[in-house]
Design an enzyme around this catalytic site. Structure first.
Site, PDB file in Angstrom:
ATOM      1  N   LYS A  14       0.942  -1.233  -0.007  1.00  0.00           N
ATOM      2  CA  LYS A  14       0.036   0.204   0.219  1.00  0.00           C
ATOM      3  C   LYS A  14       0.832   1.299   0.029  1.00  0.00           C
ATOM      4  O   LYS A  14       0.591   2.265  -0.706  1.00  0.00           O
ATOM      5  CB  LYS A  14      -0.874   0.094   1.239  1.00  0.00           C
ATOM      6  CG  LYS A  14      -1.733  -0.935   1.191  1.00  0.00           C
ATOM      7  CD  LYS A  14      -2.785  -0.754   2.391  1.00  0.00           C
ATOM      8  CE  LYS A  14      -4.208  -1.684   2.195  1.00  0.00           C
ATOM      9  NZ  LYS A  14      -4.974  -1.696   3.663  1.00  0.00           N
ATOM     10  N   ASP A  71      -8.966   2.677   4.360  1.00  0.00           N
ATOM     11  CA  ASP A  71      -9.596   1.044   4.777  1.00  0.00           C
ATOM     12  C   ASP A  71     -10.007   0.549   3.435  1.00  0.00           C
ATOM     13  O   ASP A  71     -10.813   1.186   2.736  1.00  0.00           O
ATOM     14  CB  ASP A  71     -10.535   1.581   5.818  1.00  0.00           C
ATOM     15  CG  ASP A  71     -10.978   0.043   6.656  1.00  0.00           C
ATOM     16  OD1 ASP A  71     -10.146  -0.541   6.857  1.00  0.00           O
ATOM     17  OD2 ASP A  71     -12.200  -0.289   6.472  1.00  0.00           O
ATOM     18  N   PHE A 154      -1.420  -8.436  -3.987  1.00  0.00           N
ATOM     19  CA  PHE A 154      -1.660  -8.843  -2.629  1.00  0.00           C
ATOM     20  C   PHE A 154      -3.096  -8.903  -2.046  1.00  0.00           C
ATOM     21  O   PHE A 154      -3.887  -8.672  -2.999  1.00  0.00           O
ATOM     22  CB  PHE A 154      -0.882  -7.867  -1.534  1.00  0.00           C
ATOM     23  CG  PHE A 154      -1.398  -6.450  -1.544  1.00  0.00           C
ATOM     24  CD1 PHE A 154      -2.210  -5.953  -0.550  1.00  0.00           C
ATOM     25  CD2 PHE A 154      -0.674  -5.554  -2.659  1.00  0.00           C
ATOM     26  CE1 PHE A 154      -2.757  -4.626  -0.693  1.00  0.00           C
ATOM     27  CE2 PHE A 154      -1.130  -4.196  -2.632  1.00  0.00           C
ATOM     28  CZ  PHE A 154      -2.393  -3.752  -1.443  1.00  0.00           C
ATOM     29  N   TYR A 156      -6.432 -10.383  -1.705  1.00  0.00           N
ATOM     30  CA  TYR A 156      -7.566 -11.325  -2.516  1.00  0.00           C
ATOM     31  C   TYR A 156      -7.079 -11.315  -3.988  1.00  0.00           C
ATOM     32  O   TYR A 156      -7.851 -11.768  -4.621  1.00  0.00           O
ATOM     33  CB  TYR A 156      -8.799 -10.982  -2.206  1.00  0.00           C
ATOM     34  CG  TYR A 156      -9.167 -11.207  -0.568  1.00  0.00           C
ATOM     35  CD1 TYR A 156      -9.621 -12.542  -0.091  1.00  0.00           C
ATOM     36  CD2 TYR A 156      -9.240 -10.082   0.076  1.00  0.00           C
ATOM     37  CE1 TYR A 156      -9.818 -12.570   1.207  1.00  0.00           C
ATOM     38  CE2 TYR A 156      -9.381  -9.927   1.351  1.00  0.00           C
ATOM     39  CZ  TYR A 156      -9.872 -11.503   2.269  1.00  0.00           C
ATOM     40  OH  TYR A 156     -10.030 -11.414   3.587  1.00  0.00           O
ATOM     41  N   LYS A 176      -2.512  -2.112 -12.647  1.00  0.00           N
ATOM     42  CA  LYS A 176      -3.240  -2.176 -11.536  1.00  0.00           C
ATOM     43  C   LYS A 176      -3.814  -0.834 -10.960  1.00  0.00           C
ATOM     44  O   LYS A 176      -4.840  -0.374 -10.602  1.00  0.00           O
ATOM     45  CB  LYS A 176      -2.607  -2.912 -10.278  1.00  0.00           C
ATOM     46  CG  LYS A 176      -3.453  -3.271  -8.987  1.00  0.00           C
ATOM     47  CD  LYS A 176      -2.737  -3.927  -7.902  1.00  0.00           C
ATOM     48  CE  LYS A 176      -3.851  -4.113  -6.841  1.00  0.00           C
ATOM     49  NZ  LYS A 176      -3.066  -4.726  -5.786  1.00  0.00           N
ATOM     50  N   HIS A 181      -9.360  -0.065  -7.074  1.00  0.00           N
ATOM     51  CA  HIS A 181     -10.160   0.673  -6.433  1.00  0.00           C
ATOM     52  C   HIS A 181      -9.357   1.779  -5.532  1.00  0.00           C
ATOM     53  O   HIS A 181      -9.705   2.909  -5.487  1.00  0.00           O
ATOM     54  CB  HIS A 181     -10.572  -0.244  -5.047  1.00  0.00           C
ATOM     55  CG  HIS A 181     -10.018  -1.219  -4.400  1.00  0.00           C
ATOM     56  ND1 HIS A 181      -9.053  -1.858  -5.245  1.00  0.00           N
ATOM     57  CD2 HIS A 181      -9.622  -1.426  -3.219  1.00  0.00           C
ATOM     58  CE1 HIS A 181      -8.199  -2.639  -4.223  1.00  0.00           C
ATOM     59  NE2 HIS A 181      -8.812  -2.399  -3.233  1.00  0.00           N
ATOM     60  N   ARG A 182      -8.067   1.304  -5.179  1.00  0.00           N
ATOM     61  CA  ARG A 182      -7.256   2.382  -4.536  1.00  0.00           C
ATOM     62  C   ARG A 182      -6.739   3.335  -5.574  1.00  0.00           C
ATOM     63  O   ARG A 182      -6.639   4.465  -5.291  1.00  0.00           O
ATOM     64  CB  ARG A 182      -5.852   1.579  -3.791  1.00  0.00           C
ATOM     65  CG  ARG A 182      -5.068   2.591  -3.059  1.00  0.00           C
ATOM     66  CD  ARG A 182      -4.119   1.720  -2.133  1.00  0.00           C
ATOM     67  NE  ARG A 182      -4.996   0.926  -1.355  1.00  0.00           N
ATOM     68  CZ  ARG A 182      -5.026  -0.415  -1.281  1.00  0.00           C
ATOM     69  NH1 ARG A 182      -4.391  -1.064  -2.241  1.00  0.00           N
ATOM     70  NH2 ARG A 182      -5.683  -0.999  -0.463  1.00  0.00           N
TER      71      ARG A 182
END
Length: 202
Positions: A14, A71, A154, A156, A176, A181-182
């Site tokens: 992250k 989160d 990383f 799932y 990616k 989403h991130r």
């Protein structure tokens, strides 16, 4: 002049995604691994957004520095939205990717499902010491299948199919970032963070 920002994570994957996104901004990024050993924030929110804000406020108060927290997690339709906000600790408080994925497979087996529509969600929340708050979200939809593919990513990712035969774990970091989403939450955050920096650095 640069501004120090604490990223409320010890997850190096992250952290790397955020460092790439903030490249070029006048910021010095610190992770929780770089500073004193603080206790964990109590993530008792019912949504990703609530938990991100809880963590950002907690570590901003503890460090006396602006803090960015995320989160994120997986919601699987066939499992009624599980693991949801418990994604990082689906298999228990000290869970990790392997045990969480095993728990996911066990839950799918209980309902005799080999695949299900699913979505990754990410909430980012930035909190400054003066109470300024900037929050963004991102989502990517896909399919959870019980056959893993790919060595990257990383969480799932090896079970999260973005196409019929391609998982998130088979993407390069750059690929990616474009669809994750991130990545979506970060792209919305960066211009807002630039505006905050222009004001705070004068």
């Amino acid at each position: 002049m640069t501004k120090q920002i604490v990223i409320a994570t010890k997850n190096l994957d992250k952290l790397r995604e955020l460092e790439i996104a903030f490249d070029g901004l006048p910021v010095e990024i610190l992770s929780l691994a770089d500073i004193d050993d603080f206790p964990d924030a109590i993530e008792d929110g019912k949504t990703f957004e609530e938990n991100a804000e809880i963590k950002a406020k907690f570590f901003s108060e503890k460090t006396g520095l602006p803090c960015l927290a995320d989160d994120s997690g997986l919601e699987v339709d066939a499992l009624d939205g599980k693991p949801g906000v418990y994604s990082a600790r689906f298999a228990g408080y000290h869970a990790h990717d392997v045990t969480n994925n095993q728990k996911l497979l066990e839950e799918m087996a209980k309902i005799n499902a080999t695949e299900s529509p699913a979505a990754y969600h990410c909430a980012l929340c930035f909190v400054d010491v003066d109470g300024t708050k900037i929050c963004t979200t991102g989502t990517v939809k896909g399919t959870i299948k019980t056959t893993a593919k790919g060595e990257g990513g990383f969480g799932y990712d090896p079970y999260f199919y973005i196409e019929e035969n391609k998982t998130m774990a088979e993407l390069t970091t750059e690929e990616k970032d474009l669809i994750s989403h991130r990545g979506a939450a970060i792209r919305e955050l960066v211009p807002k963070l630039k505006e905050w920096l222009s004001c705070s650095l004068g």
